[in-house]
Structure formats: C-alpha cells, structure tokens
Design an enzyme around this catalytic site. Structure first.
Site, PDB file in Angstrom:
ATOM      1  N   GLY A  21       0.807  -1.214   0.000  1.00  0.00           N
ATOM      2  CA  GLY A  21       0.000   0.000   0.000  1.00  0.00           C
ATOM      3  C   GLY A  21       0.845   1.271   0.000  1.00  0.00           C
ATOM      4  N   HIS A  22       0.167   2.387  -0.103  1.00  0.00           N
ATOM      5  CA  HIS A  22       0.895   3.651  -0.192  1.00  0.00           C
ATOM      6  C   HIS A  22       1.590   4.007   1.124  1.00  0.00           C
ATOM      7  CE1 HIS A  22      -3.137   6.008   0.538  1.00  0.00           C
ATOM      8  NE2 HIS A  22      -2.934   5.109   1.450  1.00  0.00           N
ATOM      9  N   ASN A  23       2.771   4.606   0.967  1.00  0.00           N
ATOM     10  CA  ASN A  23       3.550   5.106   2.102  1.00  0.00           C
ATOM     11  C   ASN A  23       4.123   4.012   2.995  1.00  0.00           C
ATOM     12  OD1 ASN A  23       1.176   7.429   1.703  1.00  0.00           O
ATOM     13  ND2 ASN A  23       3.285   8.143   1.801  1.00  0.00           N
TER      14      ASN A  23
END
Lengths: 353, 353, 353
Positions: free
Chosen positions: A243-245
């Site tokens: 996922g993002h980050n």
C-alpha cells in the site's frame, strides 16, 4: 532434457571459482545442476538437508555438494563446503549466467523526447518510455513495458514483459522485476463525505533500492504525499500488494500473495510468509518472521516469530472445534457455577497463594 | 439485451444434438440461454436445483431443461435429462460457439526468426514471439501477448490479451489462458547468506497439459531445477499463484486467489476453494476438497473435505469469542483446581475406567 | 523534493474556492500539500486527528487545515473547516489537477473498423480497439490497453497502461482504471461430468457504473448469463477479484486483495477490508463493514461490523492457544464430569433459577 543449455564446466574450475574442498577428479565435466532424484551423468547435485541422505545414496549425479560434516556420506566426487544451499545458488549462477539480449531500441518501441536510453540498453518491442524517463546502463526491458514520465531505472535493471512503472518512480540498480508487476499506481486514498468517496490525488512516488526483486503481477502503490519505499535487497514474490507510504526495510523477503496496508513500516531482515497480511499504520521491528497466512494487526517491537495459523482439519473435526469455540461462553459460565458450588476447593486455592 | 448474438436453434435440433427427452413442440425457436428469472420468449432456461422450483413457476422462458424427476414440475415445453447443469453447459456451448478471429499474423506483431507460426494461427497486434517458439495449428493469441524463446503452445490454444509465456515453457492443446496471466516467471528461490539473499537461477520450466484453463492475472512459476507441472484438464481461476516445482494433478479445479507454495504435489480430481492456501513441500491425495480460505499446513493422505474456516460474526460476538479463546489457559487451570478440590468425583472417574 | 510540480496558489484563493475560515494572510503562497512531519515553507498541511497535535506543534508548514474546534491549537496561518481530511482531499485535487495528455490516436495504436474514437480521446501506443467499441469524449487510454469488440467506455474515463476490457463490457463515465486490471474475462463456470470439467460459456457482460475506480491488477469476471454489475461510485483497490454475476452496490469501497465469489450481492455504502473474502450466492446488506482478512460465509441482513480476525501472536503463545483449542473437547468433558460429581452445586444451580 528440460533445462536451458548451460555451458560445460569442469569440477575443478567450479571449486577454483566458488571455493570448497574437492574430493574427486577435477576434470569431471559438469553441464547442469539437478536435484539428487533427477540428476544423471554430467549433473552436479547437492544435499541441503540430512533428511535427504537416502536420496544421496541413490543419486546418479556425477558429483555432489555436501556440508563438511557429510564428508563420508558418499563416495561420489564431491565438494565440501560450509553451506551447500548457498553453494548451489552460486554454482547455479555460474552455470546459468544471465543471457542479456543484444542492446538496442527495438524499432517498434516508442521513446518520447527527452527520455534517456543509453546505447547499452536493450529495449523490447512495444515498450513506451515517457518524456524525461532515464534508463541506466545495460538495462534490459522486455516487450510491452511502460515506463512513465520522469521515471528512473538504475543500471543493470531487468524488466520482464508488460511491467508498468508509473511516472516519477525511481528503481535502483540491478533490480529484477517480473512480468505484469505494477509500480506506482495510485494508492487507495479516499475521503468520505456525505456517503460518497472523494479521491485524494496520490502525489508521492515509489522509490525502490538496489538489488531488489519484484515478482510477477505484484503491485506497489505510490505514496499519497510522501513516498512508498522499498529498501536495498528486498525480495518480493508474486502477487504481493504494497500500500501507499509503506516502507520495507533492507533485505526483508516476502513470499507470494502477502499484503501490507498503507503507511506501515517493516524492519530489515524480516521474513514475511505467503499470504500474510499486515495492517496499516503499524511498525514491525527488524528480524521479525511472520508465518504464512497470518494477519498482523498491531505493531511488533521485538524480533521473533509471530503467527495465528489455523491448520486445516478434516471437516468433521473442524465442525466440532468450531462448536466448542462457539460454546466457550457457556463452558466458562459452567466452570463459574462449579467454583461457586465447591467452596472448599475455592478456599484451598486462596490458602495456597 | 445484454447477450452475444447466439444463432437461432430449434428445440428439436438441440435435443437431436445433446440428447434428452423432449416434451413439447420441436420447432420452438431458441435464441439464447437465460436464468429462470431473466428468461423471456426465445430463451431456454434450466432448473439446476429443486430449491428454485418457485422460479420455475414464474419463468417466462420458452422452454426449460429439467431433471427426469421434475417431469411434472411445469407445463412449459421441456427437455428431461440426467443432469440439467451439464445439459445447460452443453447447450451453452452449442448456442455460443467460439468465435475465432480470421487467421493471420497482424502486421504489428513481431515474430522472431526461427519461430514457428502456422498459417492457421491468429496472432494479434503487439504480440512478440521469441526465437524458436512454436505455436500449434489454429492457436489464437490476443493483443499484447509475449511468447518467450523456445516456448510451445499446442494446437487450438487461446490466449487472452497481455498473456506472458516465459521462455521454454510448454503449453498443451486446447488450453485457454485469460488476460494478464504469467506463465514461467522465476520461482522465489533465495539462499540466505550473511543477512543477504542470493538468487538461485530458476532453470526449470512450466509444463501445462491439455485442456487446461488458466484465469486472468494468475501466475505459475517455472521450476528451480525440475519443472512445475499442471496436468491435463486442470482448471485454474483468476489470481491464483502456483509456486515453483508444484505439480497439480489432472482435472483438479482451483477457485480464485488460491495459492500453492513451492514443491507441493496436489492430486487428481481435487477441488481447492477460493483463497485457500497450501503450504510448500507437502502432498495432497486425489479427490481432496479444501474449503475456501483454508490453509493446508501438512500433507493430506485421504480423500475428503478439509477446512479451518472461521465465519464472520458481528463484531461484538467475535470480541467475546476471542476473549474466551485468549482465556482458555486460565479456564483450563480453573478446571484443574476444581478437579483437585472435588476428590470424590475424581475418584469416581477413575473407578469408571 | 519528491513531488510533482504543483502550480502556485495563494491561501486566499484556496479558501475562495474550497470554503473554510482563513486565519492568516491570504497572500501566503502554497505550492504543494505535505504531511505535518515532512512539510516545509510553501506547503499546506492538515491535522486529521487530535492525536497528531504534537506534530502540529513542530511542523514547518506555511499553513495548516484544522477542524473548527482546533482554532487555538496553533498560531500558524490556518484554515478552519468541518472536516480537515475532506478539505485536504479537495485541496489536493485543486493543487494537482489531472494532467490529460494531448488528444489523438497514437500512430502505433490499432483501431478496428467500426470503432468510435472521438477526436478528444487520447489513445496511447500499442492499444487495440476492437470492432464496434465506443469510447466517450475525452477518454484517456494508456499504452498497451486492449478494448474488446463492442465494449464501451464512458466520457472522461481513464485507463492506465495494459488494461484489458473484454468484448461487450460497459464502463461508465469518469471511471479510473489502473494498470493491469482485467474487466470481463470468463467467470469460473464449470459443470462436472464423469470426473471432468465442462466449460460453461460465459455470455454475460461486466457493467461498471459512473465514478468508479478500479485498482491495479484487479479482475472482474463477466457474467455467466446475466451481467456482473459494479454500481456508481464503487471504489476497488488493487488485486481484487470479483466473480461472475456479482453485484456491488453504489459507493461501496473494497480494500486491496478482497475477493467476492460468484453471484453474491453486496449492498450500497459498504466497506470491505483488505483481503476480506465473501462467499458466493449470498447477500450483504447496505452499510455493512467487513474487517480485513475476514471471511463472510453467509448473508448479512443488518448494518454493522462483521469480523473473524485472529491477530498474530508470538509463536509460543499461539502454540498454546491452538493446543487449548484442540483440547476443548476434553476440557468440556472434564467440566461435565465435575458437574456430575458435584451434585450439591448442581442442585443449587437449579434452585436459583
């Protein structure tokens, strides 16, 4: 046979290059590596675990790689070393060197103005390299890849067919990415308002370190504001979702179908099992092992193995287990009633403390 | 309506071709198949289970397929047969024959020297066929597929768009592969040394038998030394992951998102549920059913159904179940205390044995 | 820095466009959005939760977005609003407007006769648009996409690289589809006969509503007879699998790696967690939340949160939990024995009722 055409090597040459103690004739010809079971003349095999000693007895390999403690386990020509599995890996690299296609931009590839594609790069047909993208020396790009605007791929990188690198993502040196992987698609960023979802533009990047491997159809989302980071030496198997980050620490390996939700940080030298899932916004320490299919719901501060595996059982047994699990509340109450009824034993318990 | 243009058939023709007993006029025109609920004039429907008898009552279908026992369940024109669901499958094949595109190599496909592409093959645009690859008669390849060096695809195979077949993999006859599937990417072979991962070249192949179906974005890894093998008639749904050196026995079906870790052997005629996971290096007997989401951690020697499903509950109920599960150790101790305290009953238990 | 080149905005302009109360100089220049931690001069940040108040204290942002209750939480220039997270989403859209490529059909795209591609469409290289396909105004199609015969994409749709839309599928307006997604491959329809699987032609479509987002490598199968339907405003993350004939209600969001088996209907405004699995042929009410990794095995009729999460534990603790779980049958019998033995307490229990 089913294998690629390895070049011929002599046993002595292998030991000269990779080390180990050779017991046997150095001029024995080795053409490929094989398991103990499937090996035949011309094959080098290896014993990775003592539990396969019976296979060693029956093998038709021309030579075998053994741990030092197994010196007397066979009379076959053999190489003694510290770690036969690592030796096998090195020997396999020696016998199966990467075959890089001839450099050049395929006439049916499209390279936009301002992209940097050195002469040493092999760019396959039907690839699209966006404006401002930069490929390092000796990069190999399979057919049908898309490299977005201002994306970067470090030297000696290799992309399988149909890999997508979204704009501005940065891939380190010697990174191997298998077919269908998608690096840098939008993270799942939504703000709820009045029953609808408002899309949050995902303006961060994916930054991948050196010596990373990324499996087929794996997806790594770009950051929302900051970047998603995959550190050096990370190995990701197929169909993994990042996922993002998220940040994945150096030399961590994740098996197929694992997933990491947004903003989680995984330490270095972790081993994440297949189909394991890791909640978002948590932290996993260095040297943590998560077993296959386990769901990590909160931060892990200490090294060690973490698990919540429910092994399959025959249907009828499982049905009973579930019934008992559902009946725990009642069972617990029954025990409470018994405790109330058996005053003497309750007193005894107190006295003991 | 939403369906593809089936050709018109008369009910009598269908029965002549597929068998069954016709009750009704043989010249009724059938244009398509439909569910009992959505069917209208010109549609043939079917009753797959007695629980849909009320839908049969209300259907507007022109005719229905029924089991022999349901002869009197409707007055509609009907076909009586042994297995209405199989009959429906056969009728659907009859009414919706595969539409093969015109043969030929699209001018924007690239076929390398030494590849064999018979004239009967339809090769879509933006496909790349590597050196030495061999396609069988009447193979259909969708746009954007990549067929690696020395790979083989048997006659009447069909590849959806953007399928990747890595070098040297072998695909049998009449195999159907959906978009985005990746056959033959590297297995996840790593040897740990001093905190780093050494890549083990994956030199085996993927060998797929005849009449196999492979779903969209499914990945099947090539073997490390020996091959990964998918036997005849295996059906794999979407987003399945098959690790290196796995063997899947003939006519086994796996639902979407299932995964099999490396070197595991699955028997014939197994049914693996969606998102089920199977550990590496184990063996599953023939005729084993694994329920959806179940994790199989050790070998299964006998046919039957295996499971470890935890069904979702309302959050509050589940919280109590988990609390009780966590409290089992204490509960068990409390029962032990009670047993110590209630000597008479303990004696009684012994006497009974 | 790592971000895309946002245009400069003045704080006053932002408030003029998005609302909120401005405390501070309206001519402060804002170039991008950033988290409280990473923000610097020229950045607008936001406080989404009171637990980050310490980060607010330390931030170097030029201005921040706060809830009305936080008016006094900082002396920085600030925008007060009802929902800072929604405000951030809106501001991010304002500062990072979609960059649409110049319209036109790339010379290396292939558009078959009878396909409709308006002049406002940007069709990337190596795309194939089948006969009869219809693209709406201003659609943007990334490189390597395949749009099947008679498929439709509504106006302002955007497809990332290597997306496949199978024939006859219908995509609504303003739909965003990320790389590698596959819409409309065959559902997994098989009829068993004499130990073999007979393929059931999948003749339905996928129908996707307006304002839907579909993640990278997600797969949505076409219906068997009727359609698979994704209603307006649905948001699907990466690597999701939607089986044939599923219907997903408007404004439902599903996180990555979730899966829905065939013929299930999910209500509106649901939130399905990552890697959650939903059984086939069931119904989920509106406003249901399913937690990550949970398996829903039967219909859910009431709104609320449903779960069956087993959180990871240190290996040794989990081993004990499992042992106790396996021992439940014996524990239950032991309690039964105690109850038989402790007649008095049993009597007491009865008296109390």
């Amino acid at each position: 046979m089913t294998q690629s055409h390895s070049r011929m090597h002599r046993l002595g040459d292998i030991v000269a290059k990779l080390g180990g103690e050779l017991l046997g004739a150095p001029d024995i010809e080795i053409r490929r590596l094989a398991t103990l079971e499937s090996a035949g003349p011309g094959d080098l095999s290896f014993l990775s675990s003592a539990k396969y000693l019976d296979r060693l007895r029956d093998t038709r390999a021309s030579a075998v790689v053994l741990g030092k403690a197994q010196r007397a386990a066979t009379k076959l020509p053999r190489i003694l070393c510290d770690d036969p599995y690592v030796y096998y890996a090195r020997a396999a690299q020696l016998l199966n060197p990467d075959e890089r296609p001839a450099p050049g931009i395929h006439p049916q590839a499209v390279v936009e103005a301002g992209a940097q594609v050195p002469e040493s790069v092999a760019l396959g047909p039907f690839c699209h390299v966006g404006r401002g993208a930069r490929l390092g020396e000796r990069v190999v790009v399979g057919p049908g890849c898309v490299i977005g605007e201002d994306a970067q791929i470090g030297e000696d990188g290799r992309l399988g067919p149909s890999v997508t690198i979204y704009p501005r993502c940065v891939i380190g040196k010697r990174v191997l990415i298998h077919a269908g992987a998608v690096i840098g698609a939008d993270g799942f960023g939504l703000a709820p308002q009045a029953g609808r979802w408002i899309k949050i533009p995902q303006t961060g990047r994916v930054v991948v370190g050196d010596d990373v491997e990324i499996g087929a159809n794996t997806t790594i989302d770009r950051g929302a504001l900051d970047d998603t980071v995959i550190e050096d030496g990370v190995k990701l198997d197929n169909q993994i979702q990042i996922g993002h980050n998220v940040r994945i620490g150096a030399h961590t390996a994740m098996a197929a179908c694992a997933g990491v939700a947004g903003s989680t940080r995984i330490g270095q030298h972790c081993a994440i099992g297949g189909a394991a899932r890791i909640m978002g916004h948590i932290e996993i320490a260095d040297h943590v092992t998560v077993t296959a299919t386990t769901f990590v719901t909160k931060s892990i501060r200490s090294p060690g193995t973490y698990t919540a595996v429910l092994p399959a059982e025959p249907g009828r047994e499982w049905a009973r287990t579930i019934a008992h699990l559902r009946g725990l509340e009642r069972l617990s109450k029954r025990v409470g009633e018994l405790e109330k009824g058996s005053k003497p034993s309750a007193k005894k318990r107190k006295r003991r403390k």
